[in-house]
Write a protein that holds these residues in place. Structure first.
Motif, PDB file in Angstrom:
ATOM      1  N   ALA A  16       9.725  29.480  26.349  1.00  0.00           N
ATOM      2  CA  ALA A  16       9.111  29.853  25.071  1.00  0.00           C
ATOM      3  C   ALA A  16       9.920  29.362  23.878  1.00  0.00           C
ATOM      4  N   GLU A  17      11.255  29.406  23.999  1.00  0.00           N
ATOM      5  CA  GLU A  17      12.084  29.032  22.852  1.00  0.00           C
ATOM      6  C   GLU A  17      11.902  27.572  22.444  1.00  0.00           C
ATOM      7  N   ASN A  18      11.418  26.730  23.355  1.00  0.00           N
ATOM      8  CA  ASN A  18      11.211  25.310  23.031  1.00  0.00           C
ATOM      9  C   ASN A  18      10.037  25.094  22.083  1.00  0.00           C
ATOM     10  N   PHE A  19       9.159  26.087  21.961  1.00  0.00           N
ATOM     11  CA  PHE A  19       7.936  25.898  21.179  1.00  0.00           C
ATOM     12  C   PHE A  19       7.931  26.680  19.870  1.00  0.00           C
ATOM     13  N   MET A  20       8.951  27.507  19.621  1.00  0.00           N
ATOM     14  CA  MET A  20       8.921  28.408  18.472  1.00  0.00           C
ATOM     15  C   MET A  20       8.822  27.646  17.150  1.00  0.00           C
ATOM     16  N   GLY A  21       9.728  26.688  16.953  1.00  0.00           N
ATOM     17  CA  GLY A  21       9.754  25.963  15.678  1.00  0.00           C
ATOM     18  C   GLY A  21       8.489  25.183  15.424  1.00  0.00           C
ATOM     19  N   SER A  22       7.994  24.487  16.460  1.00  0.00           N
ATOM     20  CA  SER A  22       6.777  23.679  16.298  1.00  0.00           C
ATOM     21  C   SER A  22       5.574  24.557  15.988  1.00  0.00           C
ATOM     22  N   ALA A  23       5.496  25.695  16.659  1.00  0.00           N
ATOM     23  CA  ALA A  23       4.352  26.584  16.442  1.00  0.00           C
ATOM     24  C   ALA A  23       4.347  27.103  15.004  1.00  0.00           C
ATOM     25  N   ALA A  24       5.504  27.525  14.511  1.00  0.00           N
ATOM     26  CA  ALA A  24       5.567  28.051  13.147  1.00  0.00           C
ATOM     27  C   ALA A  24       5.217  26.986  12.118  1.00  0.00           C
ATOM     28  N   SER A  25       5.671  25.748  12.331  1.00  0.00           N
ATOM     29  CA  SER A  25       5.388  24.677  11.363  1.00  0.00           C
ATOM     30  C   SER A  25       3.918  24.282  11.361  1.00  0.00           C
ATOM     31  N   LEU A  26       3.258  24.376  12.517  1.00  0.00           N
ATOM     32  CA  LEU A  26       1.842  23.987  12.591  1.00  0.00           C
ATOM     33  C   LEU A  26       0.922  24.971  11.863  1.00  0.00           C
ATOM     34  N   LEU A  27       1.423  26.134  11.481  1.00  0.00           N
ATOM     35  CA  LEU A  27       0.595  27.081  10.735  1.00  0.00           C
ATOM     36  C   LEU A  27       0.243  26.561   9.340  1.00  0.00           C
ATOM     37  N   LYS A  28       0.876  25.454   8.907  1.00  0.00           N
ATOM     38  CA  LYS A  28       0.564  24.856   7.609  1.00  0.00           C
ATOM     39  C   LYS A  28      -0.619  23.899   7.680  1.00  0.00           C
ATOM     40  N   GLU A  29      -1.131  23.662   8.893  1.00  0.00           N
ATOM     41  CA  GLU A  29      -2.276  22.753   9.061  1.00  0.00           C
ATOM     42  C   GLU A  29      -3.517  23.315   8.364  1.00  0.00           C
ATOM     43  N   LYS A  30      -4.453  22.416   8.062  1.00  0.00           N
ATOM     44  CA  LYS A  30      -5.697  22.828   7.409  1.00  0.00           C
ATOM     45  C   LYS A  30      -6.865  22.924   8.387  1.00  0.00           C
ATOM     46  N   HIS A  31      -6.813  22.117   9.456  1.00  0.00           N
ATOM     47  CA  HIS A  31      -7.938  22.076  10.392  1.00  0.00           C
ATOM     48  C   HIS A  31      -8.015  23.381  11.190  1.00  0.00           C
ATOM     49  N   HIS A  32      -9.190  23.995  11.203  1.00  0.00           N
ATOM     50  CA  HIS A  32      -9.334  25.299  11.844  1.00  0.00           C
ATOM     51  C   HIS A  32      -9.123  25.243  13.350  1.00  0.00           C
ATOM     52  N   GLY A  33      -9.498  24.135  13.967  1.00  0.00           N
ATOM     53  CA  GLY A  33      -9.296  24.009  15.414  1.00  0.00           C
ATOM     54  C   GLY A  33      -7.829  24.054  15.775  1.00  0.00           C
ATOM     55  N   VAL A  34      -6.998  23.354  14.980  1.00  0.00           N
ATOM     56  CA  VAL A  34      -5.558  23.381  15.206  1.00  0.00           C
ATOM     57  C   VAL A  34      -5.017  24.788  14.924  1.00  0.00           C
ATOM     58  N   LEU A  35      -5.472  25.373  13.832  1.00  0.00           N
ATOM     59  CA  LEU A  35      -4.967  26.694  13.447  1.00  0.00           C
ATOM     60  C   LEU A  35      -5.246  27.754  14.507  1.00  0.00           C
ATOM     61  N   ILE A  36      -6.469  27.785  15.020  1.00  0.00           N
ATOM     62  CA  ILE A  36      -6.814  28.835  15.985  1.00  0.00           C
ATOM     63  C   ILE A  36      -6.025  28.659  17.280  1.00  0.00           C
ATOM     64  N   SER A  37      -5.749  27.391  17.658  1.00  0.00           N
ATOM     65  CA  SER A  37      -4.949  27.131  18.862  1.00  0.00           C
ATOM     66  C   SER A  37      -3.499  27.536  18.652  1.00  0.00           C
ATOM     67  N   VAL A  38      -2.951  27.210  17.460  1.00  0.00           N
ATOM     68  CA  VAL A  38      -1.554  27.529  17.177  1.00  0.00           C
ATOM     69  C   VAL A  38      -1.358  29.039  17.050  1.00  0.00           C
ATOM     70  N   VAL A  39      -2.311  29.722  16.436  1.00  0.00           N
ATOM     71  CA  VAL A  39      -2.217  31.185  16.325  1.00  0.00           C
ATOM     72  C   VAL A  39      -2.188  31.816  17.716  1.00  0.00           C
TER      73      VAL A  39
END
Length: 705
Positions: A16-39
């Motif tokens: 899990a620790e390998n994905f923490m930073g990437s997941a938090a940064s992707l919350l700045k995306e605008k596309h809803h498909g990306v957002l719902i997957s990252v959430v």
């Protein structure tokens, strides 16, 4: 990539620790498909790792607030619009993640309070998509450390849900209000009138859930108006619902009554309306209370006599009335101990006897009621000497009754009336005052014993009780509540929760609801024989005094079966004939025969040259938990064509964390070697901190040969 990461985290939580930073940064995306997957990825990370949860609390809350504000305030977007609401799916995913992050964290909860209030007030509730968002918003408010004002807002939303015409919305609102009772009882109390209306709903599921909620709402200040509402509804409710409603009313009256007169009035109403649904312990308790209230005995017998005249079809009413007429008949006839609220009634001695005679004839099938009528008549023969001849004639009618109990009472009572006039008056005096305290203790002990036989002990995986928001604690939900729980879309997790059940090997192993007829100190051979017969195992060889189906614990000691709730399993599954196996004379690798979250069992195999049908197995048990397991016991059952002998175990205590093991040898003889494979059903019982645990399974992965 985000969806793939979710799968990786689920399979290997340590990553899990390998994905923490990437997941938090992707919350700045605008596309809803990306957002719902990252959430959703962030949600899985929080479940998998405490470190990830703390990281996301610091680095993702502002991003989530921004996403929720943008999607709530966005203008019409046709690609995301559902019933006039922009992307309700993203709304709900973000709200769930906020709930996970805010639970138990005051700082995080404070950051999301404002946006939750905005969503709760701005979302329209005239569409199903809007109701879904509002429901999830309420769940989140109840799940975090929200302000009291925000919680009141959430409960008011649920109050609006109760007025919705959709049954599903009303049902989930009642479910949520039951959880809210642990958080803010006063806010839920404001919707008491609406909840009471739900008790009268046409839908049976809503009625039952609303009744449970009303039961939780009752307190010392509102018990009388709430009980009145429930009793009034009792008269017009469906027969299918009367049993539940009657039980709840009786429980409320017993629990909250501070005035004996009010208690008696409510119980008399319930007995008159639904006496057939009142349980024995309830009317027994009523008789005990009447016995202990001499100032209310006259009022009780007169009230019950009037109720009996108006409605003599309710069984429990008849029994209580008959008992009271027999004990306090002279109070009924002479209007003794009249209360100010009463009006005098005219009842003759003959009328009292008429009432008992009618009950005796009406309940010709019910032995208990008829026996009580005979006792009451006998007592009246002493209190009303002028009716003695008539009572004797009524009693004698049962001299030839085919029910021995009634026949014996009739003959003995007739003898008392006819031959023992000198001792009759002293013999038939009123019963001494029943000891209310000892009866209540006995009733509580009986009730506790019943509960201990039916409830499941909390599993090691579940950790006992479930935490509810804001520090409240509630017991784990019943299986039915889990099935109907709409609050989570997580995959169901199956746990083998140990539980209690009758001490019967056949019942436990087969998982069928047989009545435990064994007595203390009795030999267990009968149930074992039945087990052998049902499994078609045939006769079991006895070697060194041990049967094929053994229950050996510590060396040289026969241990009783650990209690456990049987699971319905197919014992014969996997024991059917399969393709003949070749006779392989080769080295046999050890196998992991059974493994759970608690323990691991491995088998090593050894064969004697020239005897391929005989196999010696060495079982080794390892404790995977940090708690020592005591009273350890291993049992096994095999099909008919296999003979099994279990040697004593090396110990009955299994050290924690793999620091040692228990070993036990098994000898099996496969009489159809080469035609049918080995198969075995196992059962392992032990204690964890004094609590009985039980695990069982089937082994069919034995090596060929």
């Amino acid at each position: 990539a985000a969806l793939c990461s979710i799968r990786i985290v689920r399979k290997v939580p340590d990553l899990a620790e390998n994905f923490m930073g990437s997941a938090a940064s992707l919350l700045k995306e605008k596309h809803h498909g990306v957002l719902i997957s990252v959430v959703q990825l962030c949600t899985e990370l929080c479940k998998a790792s405490r470190e990830a949860l703390e990281y996301l609390r610091k680095h993702s809350v502002e991003g989530l607030v921004r996403i929720l504000r943008d999607v709530s305030n966005s203008s019409y977007a046709p690609e995301y619009d559902i019933a006039g609401i922009t992307d309700p799916f993203l709304h709900i995913r973000v709200l769930r993640l906020m709930r996970t992050l805010g639970q138990g964290d005051a700082d995080c909860s404070e950051h999301v309070n404002d946006i939750l209030a905005q969503v709760a007030t701005k979302t329209e509730s005239n569409k199903n998509a809007g109701n879904a968002i509002l429901y999830e918003c309420v769940e989140t408010i109840m799940g975090i450390e929200a302000t009291s004002g925000l919680r009141v807002l959430a409960i008011n939303i649920l109050g609006r849900f109760l007025s919705n015409r959709d049954n599903n919305i009303r049902y989930v609102a009642l479910n949520m209000l039951m959880k809210a009772m642990a958080v803010d009882t006063l806010a839920v109390q404001r919707h008491r009138v609406t909840i009471l209306e739900c008790v009268k709903d046409a839908d049976v599921s809503i009625r039952k859930r609303a009744l449970e909620l009303v039961y939780l709402l009752v307190n010392d200040t509102n018990v009388k108006p709430l009980t009145k509402e429930l009793v009034d509804y009792l008269e017009v409710s469906d027969d299918d619902f009367k049993e539940d409603l009657t039980a709840k009313i009786c429980s409320i009256v017993e629990k909250f009554s501070q005035d004996k007169l009010w208690y008696l009035d409510q119980m008399f109403k319930v007995l008159t309306l639904t006496g057939n649904f009142v349980k024995d312990d309830v009317w027994h308790a009523l008789i005990v209370l009447i016995s202990n209230a001499p100032e209310l005995q006259g009022y009780s017998v007169r009230s019950l006599y009037k109720a009996l005249q108006a409605s003599g079809t309710q069984e429990s009413l008849v029994r209580v009335a008959v008992w009271c007429i027999g004990e306090y008949g002279e109070m009924l006839v002479n209007n003794i101990s009249m209360l100010d609220v009463e009006e005098p009634i005219t009842v003759t001695e003959s009328d009292a006897v008429d009432a008992l005679e009618l009950a005796l004839k009406r309940y010709s099938v019910d032995v208990t009621t008829r026996a009580m009528c005979l006792v009451a008549l006998l007592k009246l023969s002493s209190r009303f000497p002028q009716t003695s001849k008539r009572i004797q004639a009524i009693v004698v009618q049962n001299k030839g009754n085919t029910v021995l109990e009634l026949q014996q009472r009739s003959i003995e009572f007739n003898s008392i009336i006819q031959r023992h006039q000198s001792i009759k008056s002293s013999l038939l005096e009123r019963m001494p005052v029943l000891d209310e305290a000892s009866y209540l203790l006995k009733r509580a002990a009986s009730s506790q014993a019943t509960v201990s036989l039916t409830k499941s002990a909390p599993s090691a995986a579940s950790g006992g009780s479930l935490k509810v928001p804001n520090g409240a604690v509630k017991p784990p939900p019943a299986p039915l509540a889990d099935l109907l729980d709409l609050s989570s879309d997580d995959a169901p997790v199956t746990t083998s929760a140990p539980s209690t059940a009758p001490n019967d090997f056949l019942q436990d192993l087969l998982g069928i609801g047989l009545i435990d007829t064994s007595t203390a100190g009795g030999a267990p051979s009968a149930s074992t024989d039945i087990l052998m017969d049902l499994l078609s195992i045939g006769s079991y060889p006895v070697q060194n005094g041990l049967p094929a189906t053994s229950n050996i614990g510590s060396p040289g000691q026969v241990t009783k079966h650990a209690p456990g709730t049987p699971q319905v399993i197919d014992l014969l599954d996997g024991l059917s004939p399969s393709t003949p196996l070749p006779d392989v004379n080769a080295a046999y690798p050890s196998i992991t025969a059974f493994q759970s979250a608690t323990l691991k069992m491995t088998f090593n195999f050894k064969k004697q040259p020239g005897k391929p049908q005989e196999t010696t197995m060495h079982a080794s048990f390892t404790n995977l938990t940090s708690v020592t397991l005591t009273n350890f016991m291993f049992q096994a059952a095999v099909p008919k064509f296999i003979q099994l002998r279990l040697d004593p175990a090396s110990s009955s205590t299994l050290p924690a964390s793999g620091n040692g093991s228990i070993t036990q040898s098994l000898s099996v003889t496969n009489n159809q070697h080469g035609q049918k494979p080995l198969a075995m059903r196992i059962r392992i019982s032990y204690k964890v901190n004094g609590e009985d645990r039980l695990e069982q399974g089937q082994i069919s992965n034995f090596p060929a040969g």
